[in-house]
Design a protein around this motif. Structure first.
Motif: not given
Ligand code: FAD
Ligand SMILES: O=C(O)[C@@H]1CCCC=N1
Length: 387
Positions: A330-340
């Protein structure tokens, strides 16, 4: 802007984004998959006819994920009604006493991965037309094989659409506004989602800029080389020739890998597992051929049944992290943005399991695999955040 709010928006319809979107749709999530190019396209990392699938890895975590990935690929084949995997076996050759080759053997043994160790004297009999380098050991991962990549990508996208998923291609994302509901702007529309998955391959950092994060990712252009068989069929699928990986062909060199001739009759794909750095939109300007020189020398030495000059050269890109391990977080600041991101040239075979864990993160669930090796925090000294 439409008043519609998606449960999840996925940016990037390569294998990782398409598998994630499909998993979300299967879980009744209203999902939008955005792609900058008109589909199908060959400008990212997931195009081309074939990829290797294997469990031969040095790290436990990849073997554990591959155990489930094989099952999910079989499930996809059934759901799509098409053949996506062909078992060929994978020959791994490497310096017998090197850390890499020894570790690979030990990890495969501890997971009881079906394999055959080939002693030097039996090598020639089992693997004709390959010269094993002095001091190299050899083993076969017997259940490894070939994934039909283009076909798989199309199949997953079709399954996503038939599960009520929406694909909008030819729509490049140009802005992201984080929030409890994330706003995503493309060249032709504005969309809103409760969560966002960024699976943008070589363009990951471009998109992450809008979220104040940069990852230490290097984009490299890969020359995908096909070599002519002197006698057609010598290294073919029908002659039961396996895929292969040559670890450390020479000190300081990256691996070389190959797949049996199949997609282009009489031509075998053999590639170098690294390339020269490029901007993703400028890859055609990167004309370095140092990798091809390494391949030509290797083929002359070890694959005498091939003409040591490439007959066809296609292009693909890797997005490489400093440790060559993925980013699944997950993005370190925005938990609802997920990164692959950062699949480092070995992510295709994991597509279905990566889709599963990224969708779990996007749905706020605990992922079913340990993702700690793939966290963003490991780059603490590299990752730049302007937040
Ligand atoms: C030559 C080669 C050989 C390989 N061999 C193997 C192998 O044998 N086995 C294996 O397991 N793996 C292999 N890989 C690695 C594997 O193919 C990749 O890890 C995988 O395809 C990465 O998928 P992705 O979805 O992350 O990226 P991509 O396929 O690049 O997908 C990202 C998508 O995001 C889209 N996008 C980007 N920015 C935007 C934007 N602003 N708006 C909308 N859309 C956007 C792009 O257009 C693209 O379609 C190989 C890779 C290459 C290049
Ligand atoms: O992921 C794979 O199996 C291939 C072969 C080894 C190097 C990278 N890709």
């Amino acid at each position: 802007m439409s008043s519609e709010v998606y449960d999840c928006i996925v940016i990037g319809s390569g294998i990782q984004g398409s598998c994630t979107a499909y998993q979300l749709a299967k879980n009744q999530q209203k999902t939008l998959l955005l792609e900058q190019f008109v589909l199908p396209h060959s400008r990212g990392s997931s195009h081309g006819q074939t990829r290797i699938i294997r469990k031969a890895y040095e790290e436990n975590v990849y073997i554990q994920m591959m155990q489930e990935s094989y099952e999910l690929w079989a499930q996809l084949e059934e759901e799509a009604g098409v053949e996506l995997y062909r078992r060929t076996g994978l020959l791994v050759m490497g310096p017998e006493n090197s850390e890499g080759f020894s570790c690979l053997q030990a990890t495969m043994q501890s997971h009881k991965i079906p394999r055959v160790v080939l002693e030097k004297q039996e090598f020639r009999q089992h693997i004709p037309n390959v010269n094993l380098t002095d001091g190299n050991g050899a083993l076969i991962d017997t259940n490894a094989g070939v994934l039909y990549a283009d076909r798989a990508l199309r199949a997953v996208q079709r399954l996503f659409q038939s599960s009520e998923g929406v694909i909008k291609d030819g729509e490049k994302v140009i802005d992201i506004t984080p929030g409890a509901v994330v706003t995503v702007t493309t060249g032709s529309g504005v969309y809103r989602g409760r969560s966002l998955v960024i699976t943008a391959g070589p363009w990951a950092n471009r998109l992450l800029t809008h979220t104040g994060l940069q990852l230490p990712l290097k984009v490299v252009k890969i020359n995908v080389c096909y070599w002519k068989e002197k006698i057609p069929g010598t290294y073919s699928v029908s002659q039961r020739f396996p895929c292969f990986i040559q670890m450390e062909p020479k000190e300081g060199e990256y691996d070389i890998y190959g797949l049996p001739s199949n997609e282009y009759p009489g031509l075998m794909k053999v590639c170098y597992h690294m390339g020269s750095e490029t901007e993703p939109d400028e890859r055609d300007k990167q004309t370095d051929r140092g990798d091809i020189d390494i391949l030509m020398r290797y083929i002359t030495r070890c694959l005498p049944g091939l003409v040591p000059v490439p007959a066809v050269v296609e292009t693909c890109m890797y997005t490489v992290t400093p440790d060559h391990h993925f980013v699944l977080d997950s993005h370190p600041t925005y938990g609802n943005i997920i990164i692959g991101a950062g699949f480092s040239g070995h992510g295709f075979k994991f597509g279905p399991i990566i889709g599963k864990v990224l969708s779990q993160l996007a749905m706020g669930q605990v992922p079913s695999h340990d993702l700690s090796p793939f966290g963003i925090r490991r780059f603490q000294s590299h990752a730049r955040s302007s937040l």
